[in-house]
Design a protein around this motif. Structure first.
Motif, mmCIF file in Angstrom:
data_model
loop_
_atom_site.group_PDB
_atom_site.id
_atom_site.type_symbol
_atom_site.label_atom_id
_atom_site.label_comp_id
_atom_site.label_asym_id
_atom_site.label_seq_id
_atom_site.Cartn_x
_atom_site.Cartn_y
_atom_site.Cartn_z
ATOM 1 N N ALA A 162 -27.485 -98.218 -33.447
ATOM 2 C CA ALA A 162 -28.498 -98.967 -34.040
ATOM 3 C C ALA A 162 -27.736 -99.800 -35.328
ATOM 4 O O ALA A 162 -28.025 -100.770 -35.333
ATOM 5 C CB ALA A 162 -29.558 -98.061 -34.695
ATOM 6 N N GLU A 163 -26.933 -99.375 -35.907
ATOM 7 C CA GLU A 163 -26.000 -99.993 -36.868
ATOM 8 C C GLU A 163 -25.174 -101.184 -36.273
ATOM 9 O O GLU A 163 -25.015 -102.285 -36.752
ATOM 10 C CB GLU A 163 -25.236 -98.993 -37.810
ATOM 11 N N GLY A 164 -24.574 -100.730 -35.055
ATOM 12 C CA GLY A 164 -23.736 -101.735 -34.350
ATOM 13 C C GLY A 164 -24.286 -102.670 -33.835
ATOM 14 O O GLY A 164 -23.847 -103.949 -33.692
ATOM 15 N N LEU A 165 -25.946 -102.594 -33.561
ATOM 16 C CA LEU A 165 -26.445 -103.965 -32.703
ATOM 17 C C LEU A 165 -27.511 -104.319 -33.733
ATOM 18 O O LEU A 165 -27.948 -105.618 -33.415
ATOM 19 C CB LEU A 165 -27.359 -103.171 -31.694
ATOM 20 N N ARG A 166 -27.570 -104.067 -34.846
ATOM 21 C CA ARG A 166 -28.354 -104.714 -35.890
ATOM 22 C C ARG A 166 -27.874 -105.967 -36.179
ATOM 23 O O ARG A 166 -28.790 -106.980 -36.655
ATOM 24 C CB ARG A 166 -28.693 -103.762 -37.192
ATOM 25 N N TRP A 167 -26.572 -106.433 -36.005
ATOM 26 C CA TRP A 167 -26.092 -107.615 -36.265
ATOM 27 C C TRP A 167 -26.523 -108.714 -35.261
ATOM 28 O O TRP A 167 -26.517 -110.042 -35.718
ATOM 29 C CB TRP A 167 -24.608 -107.638 -36.792
ATOM 30 N N ARG A 168 -26.762 -108.425 -34.172
ATOM 31 C CA ARG A 168 -27.015 -109.181 -33.059
ATOM 32 C C ARG A 168 -28.326 -109.307 -32.631
ATOM 33 O O ARG A 168 -28.712 -110.318 -31.943
ATOM 34 C CB ARG A 168 -25.993 -108.720 -31.763
ATOM 35 N N PHE A 169 -29.157 -108.156 -32.769
ATOM 36 C CA PHE A 169 -30.385 -108.175 -32.333
ATOM 37 C C PHE A 169 -31.363 -107.881 -33.420
ATOM 38 O O PHE A 169 -30.929 -107.461 -34.601
ATOM 39 C CB PHE A 169 -30.580 -107.360 -31.249
#
Length: 316
Positions: A162-169
């Motif tokens: 979740a932390e890794g995807l929050r910047w793109r989505f």
């Protein structure tokens, strides 16, 4: 972008999410080796190959998983203790109680439906001291399983995705994807269990969705930890079902599956059958109802995708 930037998040002062996720199984293996060398031989020598001895060895093994998850979250993810999903307070304990009650009720419903349809039969048992002590030991074991697996699979894997995807989505996309990925990892991790199959892997993945739902809706691991503990214990320690393919051989009630495996789950246990799948769906609905009732709102908790970092805590 330089190689260092690809691997290191200078703003957060920690490795990037993909590297943190790759490090997780390595830490699990390393901790298992160290603990195995340090205490594994001693435990085996003292307790031998008795059923209790095997249970203690399993308890040590499971606890290393939780220890590894804690080490990853603290020293690689660099998150605070409260951000691990175990910020224990009154609300957390109430949610834990709900989870414990729900897991036991769901497994009892499976048992009662099986009895009513004659898909399972009960075998009389003698409740001696050894059996009762075995059930108590099994309860302790499943406490360790619930805490360790929730910390590692939801607290580390789901959170890092979740932390890794929050910047793109957006947050809903990041959390939904993280829920699916962590649940799939949960299902695949049980492939090594006895009597596993494609059906059992898919059903355990669904169980991961049910457990993870309690985390992404509240930002805490109280509800999934409670469900995980009581679901496993009531399943194996009370009604004598196999727990994810494992038959522990000590319970307050002994049952025999007589219905079709597609319904009862066969030797893998109820989780691999339609009875288990139905209970997971009911469980997910109950979690959603509880969160709405208790907190007055129902939505994905964005805090799961936004870390509380240790270095920020020390600087504040």
């Amino acid at each position: 972008m330089s190689p260092r930037t690809l691997l290191w998040n200078s703003t957060e002062r920690r490795p990037r999410a993909p590297l943190r996720l790759l490090a997780t199984p390595l830490v699990v293996i390393l901790v298992a080796i160290i603990v195995g060398i340090a205490v594994g031989g001693t435990v085996s020598a003292l307790l031998g190959t008795s059923r209790f001895g095997r249970l203690v060895i399993s308890l040590v093994s499971v606890s290393t998983t939780g220890l590894a998850g804690f080490l990853v979250a603290r020293y690689i993810d660099r998150r605070t203790v409260s951000d691990l999903g175990f910020g224990i307070d009154r609300d957390w304990l109430l949610d834990l109680g709900f989870g414990l009650a729900l897991g036991g009720v769901l497994m009892t419903l499976i048992f009662l439906v099986g009895l009513a349809t004659d898909w399972i039969a009960v075998t009389p048992v003698q409740l001696g001291v050894d059996r009762v002590l075995g059930v108590v030991a099994l309860f302790v074991f499943f406490i360790a399983v619930g805490i360790s697996e929730e910390l590692l699979l939801r607290g580390v894997v789901l959170t890092n995705v979740a932390e890794g995807l929050r910047w793109r989505f957006d947050v809903p996309t990041a959390l939904t994807t993280a829920l699916v990925v962590s649940s799939a990892v949960f299902g695949i991790a049980h492939l090594q269990n006895p009597n596993s199959s494609l059906a059992s892997t898919l059903s355990i993945t669904l169980a991961g969705v049910m457990l993870g739902l309690g985390y992404v809706l509240t930002g805490d691991l109280a509800i999934p930890t409670g469900i995980h503990i009581s679901w496993n214990f009531v399943q194996g320690g009370v009604y004598g079902f196999a727990v994810s393919g494992l038959d522990f051989g000590t319970s307050l009630v002994e049952t025999t599956e007589r219905g079709p495996d597609v319904v009862t789950g066969g030797p893998f246990g109820p989780e691999a059958g339609l009875l288990g799948v139905g209970a997971m769906v009911v469980g997910a609905l109950c979690i959603a109802w509880y969160v709405q009732f208790r907190y007055g709102t129902l939505g994905l908790d964005s805090s799961v995708s936004v870390p509380e970092l240790r270095w920020k805590e020390t600087e504040s």
